[in-house]
Design a protein around this motif. Structure first.
Motif, PDB file in Angstrom:
ATOM      1  N   THR A  25     -35.514 100.479  30.283  1.00  0.00           N
ATOM      2  CA  THR A  25     -36.294 101.676  29.967  1.00  0.00           C
ATOM      3  C   THR A  25     -35.485 102.913  30.322  1.00  0.00           C
ATOM      4  O   THR A  25     -34.567 102.872  31.154  1.00  0.00           O
ATOM      5  N   LEU A  26     -35.841 104.035  29.689  1.00  0.00           N
ATOM      6  CA  LEU A  26     -35.139 105.295  29.915  1.00  0.00           C
ATOM      7  C   LEU A  26     -36.160 106.423  29.969  1.00  0.00           C
ATOM      8  O   LEU A  26     -36.842 106.692  28.978  1.00  0.00           O
ATOM      9  N   THR A  27     -36.281 107.058  31.125  1.00  0.00           N
ATOM     10  CA  THR A  27     -37.232 108.158  31.271  1.00  0.00           C
ATOM     11  C   THR A  27     -36.510 109.402  31.768  1.00  0.00           C
ATOM     12  O   THR A  27     -35.569 109.323  32.574  1.00  0.00           O
ATOM     13  N   ILE A  28     -36.962 110.542  31.260  1.00  0.00           N
ATOM     14  CA  ILE A  28     -36.423 111.841  31.658  1.00  0.00           C
ATOM     15  C   ILE A  28     -37.570 112.677  32.205  1.00  0.00           C
ATOM     16  O   ILE A  28     -38.541 112.943  31.490  1.00  0.00           O
ATOM     17  N   ASP A  29     -37.468 113.049  33.471  1.00  0.00           N
ATOM     18  CA  ASP A  29     -38.525 113.818  34.139  1.00  0.00           C
ATOM     19  C   ASP A  29     -39.888 113.141  33.985  1.00  0.00           C
ATOM     20  O   ASP A  29     -40.910 113.791  33.738  1.00  0.00           O
ATOM     21  N   GLY A  30     -39.879 111.824  34.095  1.00  0.00           N
ATOM     22  CA  GLY A  30     -41.111 111.067  34.056  1.00  0.00           C
ATOM     23  C   GLY A  30     -41.638 110.745  32.678  1.00  0.00           C
ATOM     24  O   GLY A  30     -42.648 110.051  32.542  1.00  0.00           O
ATOM     25  N   GLN A  31     -40.945 111.188  31.615  1.00  0.00           N
ATOM     26  CA  GLN A  31     -41.383 110.951  30.243  1.00  0.00           C
ATOM     27  C   GLN A  31     -40.377 110.067  29.509  1.00  0.00           C
ATOM     28  O   GLN A  31     -39.174 110.136  29.787  1.00  0.00           O
ATOM     29  N   PRO A  32     -40.848 109.219  28.556  1.00  0.00           N
ATOM     30  CA  PRO A  32     -39.910 108.412  27.779  1.00  0.00           C
ATOM     31  C   PRO A  32     -38.893 109.282  27.060  1.00  0.00           C
ATOM     32  O   PRO A  32     -39.248 110.296  26.450  1.00  0.00           O
ATOM     33  N   ALA A  33     -37.633 108.918  27.155  1.00  0.00           N
ATOM     34  CA  ALA A  33     -36.592 109.670  26.463  1.00  0.00           C
ATOM     35  C   ALA A  33     -36.773 109.524  24.954  1.00  0.00           C
ATOM     36  O   ALA A  33     -37.064 108.434  24.464  1.00  0.00           O
ATOM     37  N   PRO A  34     -36.603 110.608  24.179  1.00  0.00           N
ATOM     38  CA  PRO A  34     -36.791 110.515  22.730  1.00  0.00           C
ATOM     39  C   PRO A  34     -35.692 109.694  22.071  1.00  0.00           C
ATOM     40  O   PRO A  34     -34.585 109.560  22.603  1.00  0.00           O
ATOM     41  N   ALA A  35     -35.991 109.139  20.921  1.00  0.00           N
ATOM     42  CA  ALA A  35     -34.979 108.441  20.134  1.00  0.00           C
ATOM     43  C   ALA A  35     -33.853 109.407  19.802  1.00  0.00           C
ATOM     44  O   ALA A  35     -34.082 110.584  19.541  1.00  0.00           O
ATOM     45  N   GLY A  36     -32.629 108.912  19.814  1.00  0.00           N
ATOM     46  CA  GLY A  36     -31.473 109.755  19.558  1.00  0.00           C
ATOM     47  C   GLY A  36     -30.827 110.296  20.810  1.00  0.00           C
ATOM     48  O   GLY A  36     -29.773 110.927  20.740  1.00  0.00           O
ATOM     49  N   THR A  37     -31.425 110.038  21.983  1.00  0.00           N
ATOM     50  CA  THR A  37     -30.820 110.464  23.245  1.00  0.00           C
ATOM     51  C   THR A  37     -29.539 109.663  23.480  1.00  0.00           C
ATOM     52  O   THR A  37     -29.537 108.436  23.403  1.00  0.00           O
ATOM     53  N   VAL A  38     -28.440 110.351  23.761  1.00  0.00           N
ATOM     54  CA  VAL A  38     -27.153 109.679  23.939  1.00  0.00           C
ATOM     55  C   VAL A  38     -26.974 109.264  25.394  1.00  0.00           C
ATOM     56  O   VAL A  38     -27.077 110.088  26.307  1.00  0.00           O
ATOM     57  N   VAL A  39     -26.722 107.970  25.603  1.00  0.00           N
ATOM     58  CA  VAL A  39     -26.438 107.424  26.928  1.00  0.00           C
ATOM     59  C   VAL A  39     -24.946 107.105  26.992  1.00  0.00           C
ATOM     60  O   VAL A  39     -24.431 106.360  26.154  1.00  0.00           O
ATOM     61  N   THR A  40     -24.252 107.686  27.964  1.00  0.00           N
ATOM     62  CA  THR A  40     -22.810 107.505  28.114  1.00  0.00           C
ATOM     63  C   THR A  40     -22.513 106.825  29.440  1.00  0.00           C
ATOM     64  O   THR A  40     -23.051 107.214  30.479  1.00  0.00           O
ATOM     65  N   VAL A  41     -21.669 105.794  29.388  1.00  0.00           N
ATOM     66  CA  VAL A  41     -21.245 105.074  30.594  1.00  0.00           C
ATOM     67  C   VAL A  41     -20.011 105.769  31.163  1.00  0.00           C
ATOM     68  O   VAL A  41     -19.062 106.073  30.429  1.00  0.00           O
ATOM     69  N   ILE A  42     -20.020 106.008  32.473  1.00  0.00           N
ATOM     70  CA  ILE A  42     -18.885 106.619  33.159  1.00  0.00           C
ATOM     71  C   ILE A  42     -18.481 105.721  34.312  1.00  0.00           C
ATOM     72  O   ILE A  42     -19.315 105.287  35.102  1.00  0.00           O
ATOM     73  N   GLN A  43     -17.178 105.450  34.382  1.00  0.00           N
ATOM     74  CA  GLN A  43     -16.660 104.610  35.455  1.00  0.00           C
ATOM     75  C   GLN A  43     -15.311 105.153  35.892  1.00  0.00           C
ATOM     76  O   GLN A  43     -14.402 105.307  35.080  1.00  0.00           O
ATOM     77  N   GLY A  44     -15.195 105.487  37.165  1.00  0.00           N
ATOM     78  CA  GLY A  44     -13.935 106.024  37.670  1.00  0.00           C
ATOM     79  C   GLY A  44     -13.533 107.311  37.005  1.00  0.00           C
ATOM     80  O   GLY A  44     -12.345 107.614  36.859  1.00  0.00           O
ATOM     81  N   GLY A  45     -14.513 108.116  36.586  1.00  0.00           N
ATOM     82  CA  GLY A  45     -14.232 109.382  35.937  1.00  0.00           C
ATOM     83  C   GLY A  45     -13.928 109.276  34.458  1.00  0.00           C
ATOM     84  O   GLY A  45     -13.672 110.289  33.803  1.00  0.00           O
ATOM     85  N   ARG A  46     -13.958 108.059  33.890  1.00  0.00           N
ATOM     86  CA  ARG A  46     -13.660 107.870  32.475  1.00  0.00           C
ATOM     87  C   ARG A  46     -14.924 107.481  31.711  1.00  0.00           C
ATOM     88  O   ARG A  46     -15.794 106.799  32.255  1.00  0.00           O
ATOM     89  N   GLU A  47     -14.996 107.906  30.459  1.00  0.00           N
ATOM     90  CA  GLU A  47     -16.098 107.492  29.605  1.00  0.00           C
ATOM     91  C   GLU A  47     -15.784 106.109  29.051  1.00  0.00           C
ATOM     92  O   GLU A  47     -14.759 105.907  28.410  1.00  0.00           O
ATOM     93  N   CYS A  48     -16.669 105.167  29.301  1.00  0.00           N
ATOM     94  CA  CYS A  48     -16.414 103.762  28.969  1.00  0.00           C
ATOM     95  C   CYS A  48     -17.406 103.205  27.961  1.00  0.00           C
ATOM     96  O   CYS A  48     -17.553 101.989  27.832  1.00  0.00           O
ATOM     97  N   GLY A  49     -18.088 104.077  27.238  1.00  0.00           N
ATOM     98  CA  GLY A  49     -19.033 103.636  26.224  1.00  0.00           C
ATOM     99  C   GLY A  49     -20.120 104.672  26.037  1.00  0.00           C
ATOM    100  O   GLY A  49     -20.470 105.398  26.965  1.00  0.00           O
ATOM    101  N   SER A  50     -20.652 104.747  24.830  1.00  0.00           N
ATOM    102  CA  SER A  50     -21.695 105.725  24.538  1.00  0.00           C
ATOM    103  C   SER A  50     -22.485 105.258  23.330  1.00  0.00           C
ATOM    104  O   SER A  50     -21.917 104.683  22.393  1.00  0.00           O
TER     105      SER A  50
END
Length: 338
Positions: free
Chosen positions: A36-61
């Motif tokens: 699940t993905l919530t922003i300020d207690g509300q479900p995040a809208p479709a189209g919200t971009v989730v980006t993975v960061i590891q060691g300061g690098r972007e590792c997926g989005s």
């Protein structure tokens, strides 16, 4: 313009393709996160971009498909250099950081429910950034001028969605696009929006130099913050004579000058430090200040070609994980500061 883009794509494809008989090793699998993905207690809208960061690098989005739900792949080291390590996996949701982190486990499906902020919309307790970098993955949709984020239609166009481009072609009174036309239209769209990744690939394909500010470390750890820096990179495909070029910290009115005759080769980067020069310093760098020159909270960096009074690049940064400037401005980077 379209001919230039096609030429750039062709050249880039030839450069990247390598020998036709080359054997390519199968990359190690990623770690897929979902939940699940919530922003300020509300479900995040479709189209919200989730980006993975590891060691300061972007590792997926990846943009979400369903309100309040997400999945995203965290790449392995064989897919993206520097990923798939023992560093904690962090998640950027839009321009804000999620409260949760995780360990990376290749080939696994990991359920992790992500939250941003709190139930009442309060700011996350995530630590403030000290370093921001230019996104060169092309995964971050650049919003239209005057907007802070991409709407659903723009995000679909950005990602080359065929149905979205069919609707756009129809709106323009053009016939149904072929796959090649969708590809070129998406590339043109990204270039027009100022996507550094697309512009860099075009410059490399055409053999042109292209200089960007690719990082600012605005809060140092050394005495006097002498380890602050601004990083400049030639992301293009030809050398750039840096005579007459300078980097500029707008908020402190501080300039960093390249030595006349210095050259930045394709793919090369260098840094202007606030304090004493280091091994990776730009040619001509000197100790410019006994104390920090970059605003620790937010600021603006510029790159100038003085002989023509030409502003070659201008970018902003913000240390607040919940108040990141829209791309292509620099984005806060978690992990190691170097």
């Amino acid at each position: 313009m379209r001919r230039l883009i096609v030429a750039g794509l062709t050249a880039a494809a030839l450069l990247l393709a390598g020998g036709g008989d080359a054997l390519v090793a199968q990359p190690a699998p990623p770690n897929r996160f979902y939940g699940t993905l919530t922003i300020d207690g509300q479900p995040a809208p479709a189209g919200t971009v989730v980006t993975v960061i590891q060691g300061g690098r972007e590792c997926g989005s990846r943009p979400t498909d369903t309100p309040g739900q997400y999945w995203v792949d965290a790449a392995s080291g064989s897919q993206i250099s520097g990923c798939g390590t023992a560093d904690p996996v962090q998640f950027r949701v839009g321009s804000r950081m999620a409260n949760e982190t995780a360990a990376w486990n290749g080939g696994q499906f990991t359920r992790l429910d992500l939250t941003v902020g709190g139930p009442g919309g309060g700011a996350s307790s995530t630590q403030r950034f000290t370093l921001s970098r230019l996104d060169m993955s092309g995964s971050l949709c650049i919003p239209a001028t005057g907007s802070t984020q991409c709407d659903a239609t723009r995000l679909r166009l950005w990602n080359g969605d065929r149905a979205a481009w069919s609707a756009e072609f129809a709106r323009q009174g053009r016939p149904e696009p072929s796959d090649d036309e969708v590809f070129v239209a998406t590339y043109e769209f990204r270039i027009g929006a100022g996507d550094p990744a697309a512009i860099a690939s075009l410059a490399r394909g055409l053999g042109w130099p292209k200089i960007y500010i690719t990082a600012v470390r605005y809060r140092g750890s050394a005495p006097g913050e002498g380890d602050e820096y601004i990083e400049v990179t030639n992301v293009g495909g030809a050398p750039q004579d840096m005579t007459g070029w300078r980097a500029f910290a707008v908020d402190s009115n501080t300039s960093f000058y390249f030595t006349d005759g210095s050259v930045l080769e394709p793919g090369a980067r260098c840094r202007f430090y606030t304090g004493a020069p280091r091994e990776d310093s730009c040619p001509g760098t000197i100790s410019v200040s006994a104390s920090g020159v970059w605003n620790d909270s937010a600021g603006t960096a510029e790159l100038w070609y003085d002989p023509l009074a030409l502003l070659a690049d201008r970018t902003r940064y913000n240390a607040d994980p919940n108040n990141q400037p829209p791309p292509p401005n620099l984005q806060g980077a978690a992990g190691p500061l170097g």
